[in-house]
Every structure is written in structure tokens, then in C-alpha cells.
Design a protein around this motif. Structure first.
Motif, short mmCIF file in Angstrom:
data_model
loop_
_atom_site.label_atom_id
_atom_site.label_comp_id
_atom_site.label_asym_id
_atom_site.label_seq_id
_atom_site.Cartn_x
_atom_site.Cartn_y
_atom_site.Cartn_z
N LEU A 63 -37.97 -49.74 -16.81
CA LEU A 63 -37.46 -50.10 -15.49
C LEU A 63 -37.29 -48.85 -14.63
O LEU A 63 -36.59 -47.91 -15.03
CB LEU A 63 -36.12 -50.83 -15.67
CG LEU A 63 -35.68 -51.81 -14.60
CD1 LEU A 63 -36.77 -52.81 -14.24
CD2 LEU A 63 -34.43 -52.56 -15.06
N ILE A 64 -37.94 -48.86 -13.48
CA ILE A 64 -37.91 -47.70 -12.57
C ILE A 64 -36.92 -48.03 -11.44
O ILE A 64 -37.04 -49.08 -10.80
CB ILE A 64 -39.31 -47.46 -11.93
CG1 ILE A 64 -40.43 -47.60 -12.96
CG2 ILE A 64 -39.36 -46.15 -11.17
CD1 ILE A 64 -40.40 -46.64 -14.09
N TYR A 65 -35.99 -47.15 -11.18
CA TYR A 65 -34.99 -47.39 -10.13
C TYR A 65 -35.23 -46.45 -8.95
O TYR A 65 -35.50 -45.27 -9.14
CB TYR A 65 -33.59 -47.12 -10.67
CG TYR A 65 -33.09 -48.15 -11.64
CD1 TYR A 65 -32.36 -49.26 -11.19
CD2 TYR A 65 -33.33 -48.02 -13.00
CE1 TYR A 65 -31.90 -50.20 -12.09
CE2 TYR A 65 -32.86 -48.96 -13.90
CZ TYR A 65 -32.16 -50.05 -13.45
OH TYR A 65 -31.69 -50.98 -14.33
N LEU A 66 -35.04 -47.00 -7.75
CA LEU A 66 -35.10 -46.20 -6.52
C LEU A 66 -33.78 -46.41 -5.78
O LEU A 66 -33.31 -47.54 -5.63
CB LEU A 66 -36.26 -46.68 -5.63
CG LEU A 66 -37.65 -46.77 -6.28
CD1 LEU A 66 -38.65 -47.37 -5.30
CD2 LEU A 66 -38.12 -45.40 -6.75
N LEU A 67 -33.19 -45.33 -5.34
CA LEU A 67 -31.93 -45.40 -4.59
C LEU A 67 -32.23 -44.88 -3.19
O LEU A 67 -32.79 -43.80 -3.04
CB LEU A 67 -30.90 -44.48 -5.27
CG LEU A 67 -29.51 -44.43 -4.63
CD1 LEU A 67 -28.73 -45.70 -4.97
CD2 LEU A 67 -28.73 -43.20 -5.11
N PHE A 68 -31.87 -45.65 -2.18
CA PHE A 68 -32.23 -45.21 -0.83
C PHE A 68 -31.21 -45.65 0.21
O PHE A 68 -30.48 -46.62 0.03
CB PHE A 68 -33.63 -45.72 -0.44
CG PHE A 68 -33.73 -47.23 -0.41
CD1 PHE A 68 -34.01 -47.93 -1.58
CD2 PHE A 68 -33.53 -47.94 0.76
CE1 PHE A 68 -34.09 -49.31 -1.57
CE2 PHE A 68 -33.62 -49.32 0.79
CZ PHE A 68 -33.89 -50.01 -0.39
N ARG A 69 -31.21 -44.88 1.29
CA ARG A 69 -30.37 -45.22 2.44
C ARG A 69 -31.25 -45.83 3.51
O ARG A 69 -32.37 -45.36 3.74
CB ARG A 69 -29.68 -43.95 2.96
CG ARG A 69 -29.03 -44.13 4.32
CD ARG A 69 -28.04 -43.04 4.63
NE ARG A 69 -26.82 -43.23 3.86
CZ ARG A 69 -26.15 -42.25 3.26
NH1 ARG A 69 -26.59 -41.02 3.35
NH2 ARG A 69 -25.05 -42.50 2.58
N VAL A 70 -30.76 -46.85 4.19
CA VAL A 70 -31.52 -47.46 5.28
C VAL A 70 -31.48 -46.50 6.47
O VAL A 70 -30.41 -46.12 6.95
CB VAL A 70 -30.93 -48.84 5.68
CG1 VAL A 70 -31.62 -49.38 6.93
CG2 VAL A 70 -31.07 -49.81 4.52
N ARG A 71 -32.69 -46.07 6.88
CA ARG A 71 -32.78 -45.14 8.00
C ARG A 71 -33.47 -45.79 9.19
O ARG A 71 -33.07 -45.63 10.32
CB ARG A 71 -33.60 -43.93 7.58
CG ARG A 71 -32.75 -42.74 7.24
CD ARG A 71 -33.64 -41.53 7.07
NE ARG A 71 -32.85 -40.36 6.81
CZ ARG A 71 -33.25 -39.37 6.01
NH1 ARG A 71 -34.40 -39.45 5.41
NH2 ARG A 71 -32.50 -38.31 5.85
N GLY A 72 -34.55 -46.49 8.92
CA GLY A 72 -35.34 -47.11 9.98
C GLY A 72 -35.96 -48.39 9.46
O GLY A 72 -35.46 -49.02 8.52
#
Ligand SMILES: Cc1cc2nc3c(=O)[nH]c(=O)nc-3n(C[C@H](O)[C@H](O)[C@H](O)COP(=O)(O)OP(=O)(O)OC[C@H]3O[C@@H](n4cnc5c(N)ncnc54)[C@H](O)[C@@H]3O)c2cc1C
Ligand code: FES
Length: 263
Positions: A63-72
Motif C-alpha cells: 500500500l502506497i500512501y500520499l499525503l498532500f495539502r490542497v493548493r489548487g
């Protein structure tokens, strides 16, 4: 070797405010990715033509996880994806962190400016694996955030046995000030017998500040991971080029991780 893959969302969760964690299965990425590498995601064909780069946050089994902030637009669309949604990802891409061999009496300091924490959990997993059982290895993470509400991934690092130190701009948690000021504080009690490596991710300005701090400690090696605007992500368009002491470098191909000395 990077591959173009169709991946199916297994997991999607709002972590806090505008920060999301998504996960999908990929045996290929799990077996071939190195920490600090990223994926280039085709979020939507009509609204966002260019792919969006996101670091591999952590890998658990396949399982690959991506953590991100909404920018656009791109990250907004990604934040709305649900279990079962399918999208196209190219990866793993770029040159990741150089992970040292187990060294006696070592100290590793990870420095995260805000969302810069994203690739550092994967790195922390690797550093824990290479911890030398016979000798003292000190692993620290310095987490920088605007306020206590924005501190990310604290429990992940604790689980991995890292000493966690927090800096907030407003002083609502931990050290009051920037994460680089906190690093300066940590280095005041620096034990010269420990071989120290620094790994940082965050805004570009943070790297220049770290560089200034490290003028006093030429023996400390530092690697930094850039979050630059990207076009192709494959080293073709030069859209991500940065000027370094060794000439222009492509963040997508030569980086995103660079030795701080050349910055
Ligand atoms: C190698 C790499 C790894 C990254 N890993 C992560 C990650 O793990 N988690 C994460 O949250 N983000 C990460 N980023 C940043 C992420 O790629 C951008 O936030 C995303 O592409 C923005 O897309 P968007 O469509 O939402 O925003 P857009 O609509 O493209 O832009 C919205 C606003 O954000 C600004 N912006 C967009 N991209 C960037 C950028 N790269 N740097 C500074 N400002 C920008 C634009 O100027 C604009 O004002 C990474 C970037 C790179 C290059
Ligand atoms: S994004 Fe095209 S060369 Fe890096």
C-alpha cells in the motif's frame, strides 16, 4: 525504472483542515521506490492538463500512501477521490535521499517545514531499518508548523522511535519560532562525536537558512528535497530547472533531493 500505472484508490482520509492522505496498492512501486522519490499523477484530463507531483509518504506492504495539502485544482480533485476511483500515475521518479550505511555513533536529524513532512516518513522508515544495533544512533525529527493544529505525522515518527521536537510560529506548541531556529537550538548541544546527517524538506527559503546555520558545522552533511513547479516530470522540458553551484539541475530528474552544498 519508472512505469505508467493505473492505480485504484483503496483509502482516502481527511487528516486535518486541508490535508489529505490517500492510499493505493502497487506491488511495483512498493518494490522499486526509494525514499524521497515521487509520483506524477494525472488527476484529470480536462481541467488540469499537467500532471501533479506528490512524494511517496510511506509504504506499508503493497500500500502506497500520499499525503498532500490542497493548493489548487489538482489537489482539490485528488482530495475528492473515493475508494475505487482509478487514476494514472508515473513513477517512481527522481533521485531520492541517499541513506547511509549503519554507522556507529550516528545522529540523523530530519527537518520538516510544514507539508515538507510528506517524504520524510518513508525516509524515517528506512533510517530505522538501518539503525545500528550495537551502537548509539540518535534519530530526531524537527517538525515545523504555523500552529499546533497544523502539526503533521507526529505519531508516525514516534512509532518509528524518533525523538520528536516541534516548532510552531505562534508558539502554541513546542518551540516558538521557525523549525530552523529549533535546529540551531538542537545543534548548540551538538555532540561532535556523533556523525550527523540532516535531511530536510520544505520551502526553498528554509534550505538557505539551514545552509547559514551549517556554516558553523562544516562536518555535517545535509540533503534537501525541493518542491518545484513541474512540467513533464521526466527530464525533457526543463520546466523544473534550478540554478546550482554545479550549473542548472532538473528537480524532476537530478533531484528532487540535492546535497545542500551545491545549492
Ligand atoms: C517532487 C515534488 C514532490 C511533492 N510532494 C508533495 C507532497 O507529498 N505533498 C504535497 O502536498 N505537495 C507536494 N508537492 C507540491 C505539489 O506538487 C503541488 O502542491 C501541486 O502540484 C499543486 O497542484 P494544484 O493543481 O493543486 O495547484 P495549482 O492550481 O497548480 O496551483 C495552486 C497554487 O499553488 C501554487 N503552487 C503549485 N505548485 C507549487 C509548488 N510546487 N511549489 C510552490 N507553489 C506551488 C501555485 O502558484 C498556485 O498559487 C510536491 C512537489 C514536487 C515538485
Ligand atoms: S519537469 Fe520537465 S524537465 Fe523537469
Amino acid at each position: 525504472m519508472p512505469k505508467e500505472l493505473e492505480v485504484k484508490i483503496e483509502f482516502s482520509k481527511k487528516i486535518k483542515n486541508d490535508v489529505y492522505l490517500i492510499g493505493f496498492k502497487s506491488a511495483y512501486i512498493a518494490s522499486s521506490a526509494r525514499c524521497g522519490q515521487f509520483l506524477h499523477l494525472k488527476v484529470d484530463d480536462k481541467i488540469t492538463i499537467l500532471r501533479r507531483p506528490l512524494s511517496i509518504h510511506k509504504i506499508e506492504k503493497n500500500l502506497i500512501y500520499l499525503l498532500f495539502r490542497v493548493r489548487g485544482r489538482g489537489t482539490k480533485l485528488l482530495s475528492q477521490c473515493k475508494k475505487g476511483d482509478v487514476f494514472d500515475a508515473i513513477g517512481p521518479l527522481g533521485n531520492g535521499f541517499h541513506v547511509p550505511r549503519p554507522t556507529p555513533n550516528a545522529q540523523r536529524i530530519l527537518v520538516a517545514g510544514g507539508m515538507g513532512v510528506a517524504p520524510l516518513v518513508f525516509l524515517a522508515e528506512k533510517l530505522r531499518e538501518i539503525r545500528s544495533p550495537k551502537s548509539e544512533t540518535r534519530n530526531l525529527i524537527l517538525l515545523g508548523a504555523k500552529s499546533k493544529k497544523e502539526v503533521l505525522a507526529e505519531s508516525e515518527f514516534k512509532k518509528l522511535g524518533f525523538e520528536v521536537h516541534i516548532a510552531t510560529d505562534d508558539g502554541s506548541r513546542g518551540f516558538k519560532g521557525s523549525v530552523v531556529e529549533l535546529l540551531k537550538e538542537q545543534l548548540r548541544t551538538y555532540n561532535l562525536e556523533l556523525r550527523t546527517n540532516i535531511y530536510a524538506c520544505g520551502p526553498k527559503e528554509m534550505f538557505y537558512e539551514i545552509k547559514k546555520v551549517l556554516e558553523k558545522y562544516p562536518q555535517i552533511q545535509a540533503q534537501v528535497s525541493f518542491e518545484q513547479f513541474m512540467g513533464c516530470g521526466l527530464g525533457i522540458c526543463y520546466g523544473c530547472a534550478i540554478e546550482t553551484k554545479e550549473g542548472y539541475k532538473k528537480v524532476c530528474k537530478d533531484g528532487p533531493v540535492f546535497d545542500l552544498k551545491i545549492i
